[in-house]
Scaffold this motif. Structure first.
Motif, mmCIF file in Angstrom:
data_model
loop_
_atom_site.group_PDB
_atom_site.id
_atom_site.type_symbol
_atom_site.label_atom_id
_atom_site.label_comp_id
_atom_site.label_asym_id
_atom_site.label_seq_id
_atom_site.Cartn_x
_atom_site.Cartn_y
_atom_site.Cartn_z
ATOM 1 N N ALA A 291 -8.324 11.210 2.696
ATOM 2 C CA ALA A 291 -6.899 10.998 2.488
ATOM 3 C C ALA A 291 -6.166 11.440 3.753
ATOM 4 O O ALA A 291 -6.527 12.442 4.352
ATOM 5 C CB ALA A 291 -6.422 11.813 1.294
ATOM 6 N N SER A 292 -5.154 10.674 4.144
ATOM 7 C CA SER A 292 -4.424 11.048 5.354
ATOM 8 C C SER A 292 -3.509 12.223 5.039
ATOM 9 O O SER A 292 -3.212 12.517 3.882
ATOM 10 C CB SER A 292 -3.610 9.870 5.855
ATOM 11 O OG SER A 292 -2.643 9.540 4.900
ATOM 12 N N ASN A 293 -3.062 12.891 6.095
ATOM 13 C CA ASN A 293 -2.162 14.027 5.917
ATOM 14 C C ASN A 293 -0.930 13.635 5.142
ATOM 15 O O ASN A 293 -0.447 14.380 4.304
ATOM 16 C CB ASN A 293 -1.721 14.569 7.273
ATOM 17 C CG ASN A 293 -2.818 15.372 7.909
ATOM 18 O OD1 ASN A 293 -3.828 15.639 7.283
ATOM 19 N ND2 ASN A 293 -2.613 15.748 9.143
ATOM 20 N N TYR B 252 -8.997 12.261 8.978
ATOM 21 C CA TYR B 252 -9.222 11.297 7.900
ATOM 22 C C TYR B 252 -9.871 10.003 8.383
ATOM 23 O O TYR B 252 -10.592 9.349 7.650
ATOM 24 C CB TYR B 252 -7.907 11.005 7.161
ATOM 25 C CG TYR B 252 -6.922 10.153 7.909
ATOM 26 C CD1 TYR B 252 -6.918 8.770 7.736
ATOM 27 C CD2 TYR B 252 -5.991 10.713 8.771
ATOM 28 C CE1 TYR B 252 -6.007 7.977 8.405
ATOM 29 C CE2 TYR B 252 -5.084 9.934 9.445
ATOM 30 C CZ TYR B 252 -5.094 8.564 9.261
ATOM 31 O OH TYR B 252 -4.205 7.782 9.936
ATOM 32 N N ARG C 283 2.069 7.026 -6.568
ATOM 33 C CA ARG C 283 1.088 8.057 -6.899
ATOM 34 C C ARG C 283 1.643 9.444 -6.610
ATOM 35 O O ARG C 283 1.511 10.366 -7.414
ATOM 36 C CB ARG C 283 -0.154 7.804 -6.042
ATOM 37 C CG ARG C 283 -1.385 8.493 -6.517
ATOM 38 C CD ARG C 283 -2.449 8.441 -5.445
ATOM 39 N NE ARG C 283 -3.078 9.750 -5.388
ATOM 40 C CZ ARG C 283 -3.966 10.153 -6.278
ATOM 41 N NH1 ARG C 283 -4.350 9.363 -7.232
ATOM 42 N NH2 ARG C 283 -4.490 11.355 -6.182
ATOM 43 N N ARG D 63 2.302 1.841 -3.380
ATOM 44 C CA ARG D 63 1.310 2.359 -4.315
ATOM 45 C C ARG D 63 1.109 3.856 -4.092
ATOM 46 O O ARG D 63 1.052 4.640 -5.025
ATOM 47 C CB ARG D 63 -0.010 1.618 -4.075
ATOM 48 C CG ARG D 63 -0.586 1.100 -5.337
ATOM 49 C CD ARG D 63 -1.821 0.255 -5.193
ATOM 50 N NE ARG D 63 -2.456 0.189 -3.927
ATOM 51 C CZ ARG D 63 -2.497 -0.905 -3.162
ATOM 52 N NH1 ARG D 63 -1.925 -2.003 -3.549
ATOM 53 N NH2 ARG D 63 -3.138 -0.895 -2.008
ATOM 54 N N MET D 64 1.045 4.222 -2.806
ATOM 55 C CA MET D 64 0.819 5.627 -2.478
ATOM 56 C C MET D 64 2.021 6.471 -2.910
ATOM 57 O O MET D 64 1.868 7.577 -3.408
ATOM 58 C CB MET D 64 0.611 5.802 -0.970
ATOM 59 C CG MET D 64 -0.508 4.967 -0.412
ATOM 60 S SD MET D 64 -2.109 5.483 -1.018
ATOM 61 C CE MET D 64 -2.394 6.880 0.013
ATOM 62 N N THR E 295 -0.592 11.400 2.877
ATOM 63 C CA THR E 295 -0.897 11.294 1.449
ATOM 64 C C THR E 295 -0.976 12.669 0.801
ATOM 65 O O THR E 295 -0.557 12.853 -0.334
ATOM 66 C CB THR E 295 -2.262 10.601 1.249
ATOM 67 O OG1 THR E 295 -2.332 9.490 2.115
ATOM 68 C CG2 THR E 295 -2.472 10.180 -0.177
ATOM 69 N N LYS F 143 0.835 -1.190 0.000
ATOM 70 C CA LYS F 143 0.000 0.000 0.000
ATOM 71 C C LYS F 143 0.881 1.256 0.000
ATOM 72 O O LYS F 143 0.645 2.199 -0.750
ATOM 73 C CB LYS F 143 -0.896 -0.023 1.240
ATOM 74 C CG LYS F 143 -1.946 1.042 1.224
ATOM 75 C CD LYS F 143 -2.858 0.909 2.425
ATOM 76 C CE LYS F 143 -3.659 2.169 2.619
ATOM 77 N NZ LYS F 143 -4.421 2.159 3.866
ATOM 78 N N VAL G 29 -6.761 7.761 -3.219
ATOM 79 C CA VAL G 29 -6.075 8.542 -2.192
ATOM 80 C C VAL G 29 -6.070 7.853 -0.831
ATOM 81 O O VAL G 29 -5.348 8.273 0.063
ATOM 82 C CB VAL G 29 -6.631 9.978 -2.045
ATOM 83 C CG1 VAL G 29 -6.418 10.756 -3.315
ATOM 84 C CG2 VAL G 29 -8.078 9.968 -1.627
#
Lengths: 299, 236
Positions: A213-215, B77, A9, A5-6, A217, A2, B108
């Motif tokens: 979305a988390s900070n 979040y 991106r 992947r992030m 990200t 994960k 996201v």
């Protein structure tokens, strides 16, 4: 997985953003480029200064001549006395005989002349060669040695060396000052660049926050963008340093004006410098962007 | 079971306006609730507090086990992943296609590609836009754009769907289409829906529970409510 992947991106987004706001990115990149070139010049200068200060210090000796009629016993005492001076690192003693032999080796003419001298009427002076610990105190140490009985002449760099070393120190200080000032200015410029990209993506960011979305990200693409600006900005300075220094070194054949000032050999040096420049570029980009993110993202 | 629990909540904005006063409310899981009231009655503030855009200045608001009042900025979040939000102005990204807009919500938060694809197509099918996945938002009508927004809100299968005047920009016919979609989501997925609106007709037709606010106070909470004029009249 994960994470990867992030990250993937984030990198894609940040590269896109660099090219989408190309004129702005270019402004930051050129500012980083100019800064890094000056940083590189300052570093090249100060590493070289450091290098030949060290070289000079290594060569710097106090030569102490004793009266030629100094007795063996007195010499033994003097060895102890001089060896115990706090600033004396090591000494080398040459007796009259040693000096004579050395001189004989130097030329045919001297050889024949000196050959006629017996042990008794050898007018040469027994000599100490001293290495000091602290070059800045070399004058004081020499003065003290002069006052010892049976010491006739003390010779060292006399003034010139000290001025040289202290002026090198000044050069280094000025260089450091310039580097720090420029880095600060560049950080501000990057803060502004990233701020504008944040504004242009405000809608996207607000939607990201809405959908959870988390900070991390949200922030990462901007920080990577700063790093990319840093990397692009360090390309020209690296080329400049590598080829510039090589050309400089070859032009002067490795010595600057006199054989006293020896330049650092380019081989591993330019690679180390390139790496340092790249790292500084990346760090400056990162600091600028994370400052901007903290200030304008409110996450 | 209650999905939302509000106790003595008060919201006072920094400019001195008090938008919500001493609000007590429990909302059941799986319910469909309208929040009605005139302009400035606190509808939007209530919705905003539920997704932690605003914090209550006093009291407790618990959404799906999280205390919104104490939720720190960098933990928001966690709440947002439990709910979907739909606005009057759709809030789509114009440079992304319908599919990409919906998939954005999954990307996201780090969802896998295959999973994203499946869920996005399912959500788009639910809102009746499966044939428009490759269109851009400006090629769609208002109603269709809002359906994309709904698909994006439900794609992560949230427990709660918050709607802030979702039909505010649409004509009555399109509004009813949106309502049909929301009703279906409520029934099929069991998603709890809270919708702020001032559209009388919609409320009267849907016959869902109705919360009436007036000047930040709870005026009535009816299980099978309609937008009675007298409620608003009495509240005045």
């Amino acid at each position: 997985m994960k994470m990867l992947r992030m990250l993937n991106r984030s990198i894609r987004d940040s590269i896109k953003s660099v090219f989408r706001n190309f004129s702005l990115s270019l402004a930051s990149i050129s500012c980083i480029t100019i800064t890094l070139i000056i940083v590189a010049i300052s570093m090249l200068a100060s590493f070289n200064v450091q290098n030949f200060t060290k070289e000079i210090e290594k060569d710097l000796t106090i030569v102490v001549f004793l009266d030629s009629d100094t007795s063996e016993d007195r010499i033994t005492d003097l060895k102890k006395e001089i060896g115990n001076f706090p600033n004396v690192e090591s000494y080398e003693f040459e007796s009259k005989e040693d000096v004579k032999q050395k001189m004989q080796k130097e030329s045919e003419v001297l050889n024949t002349v000196l050959d006629g001298w017996s042990e008794e009427d050898n007018p040469l002076k027994p000599t100490f060669k001293l290495k000091v610990k602290n070059v800045n105190k070399i004058g004081k140490t020499a003065d003290k040695i002069k006052q010892i009985e049976n010491v006739s002449v003390v010779k060292y760099g006399e003034g010139m060396v000290e001025t040289m070393i202290s002026s090198f120190a000044t050069i280094q200080k000025v260089a450091y000052g310039a580097v720090i000032a420029l880095v600060v200015v560049t950080v501000f410029l990057i803060v502004n660049t990233i701020k504008l990209t944040i504004f242009s993506r405000k809608r996207e960011i607000s939607i990201m926050r809405l959908v959870g979305a988390s900070n991390f990200t949200i922030k990462t693409p901007f920080i990577i963008e700063g790093m990319i600006l840093g990397i692009f900005g360090s390309i020209i300075p690296i080329v400049f340093t590598t080829y510039g220094y090589l050309a400089f070194y070859n032009h002067f054949n490795g010595y600057l004006y006199t054989h006293l000032i020896k330049l650092i050999r380019p081989e591993p040096f330019i690679y180390q410098m390139s790496l340092i420049i790249l790292v500084i570029g990346i760090i400056v980009g990162m600091i600028g962007s994370s400052k901007a993110v903290r200030k304008y993202l409110k996450v | 079971m209650d999905l939302i629990r509000i106790k003595n909540a008060e919201k006072k904005y920094k400019n001195g306006v008090t938008a919500i006063r001493n609000l007590n409310l429990d909302i059941e899981k799986g319910s469909f609730t309208f929040v009605i009231g005139g302009s400035g009655s606190g509808k939007s503030t209530l919705i905003k507090m539920l997704y932690r855009e605003e914090r209550p200045t006093q009291g407790k608001i618990i959404v799906g086990g999280l205390n919104v009042a104490k939720l720190r900025n960098n933990k928001v979040y966690k709440l947002r992943r439990k709910l979907g939000i739909v606005f009057q102005d759709y809030r789509l990204l114009p440079k992304l296609t319908v599919y990409e807009n919906v998939a954005f919500a999954m990307e996201v938060i780090g969802a896998k590609k295959n999973e994203t694809r499946l869920k996005v197509l399912k959500a788009l099918e639910e809102v009746g836009l499966k044939n428009k996945v490759h269109n851009y938002p400006d090629q769609l009508s208002g109603g269709e754009q809002q359906r994309v927004a709904i698909a994006r809100a439900i794609v992560n299968n949230p427990k709660l769907l918050l709607c802030d005047e979702p039909t505010g920009n649409l004509d009555p016919e399109k509004s009813m289409e949106i309502m049909a979609v929301l009703d279906k989501i409520n029934k099929v997925r069991g998603t709890t829906i809270i919708m702020a609106t001032h559209d009388k007709e919609i409320v009267n037709k849907m016959k869902k529970q109705v919360i009436t606010l007036k000047d930040g106070r709870l005026v009535s909470f009816k299980k099978k409510g309609t937008y009675y004029d007298e409620d608003v009249e009495n509240a005045k």
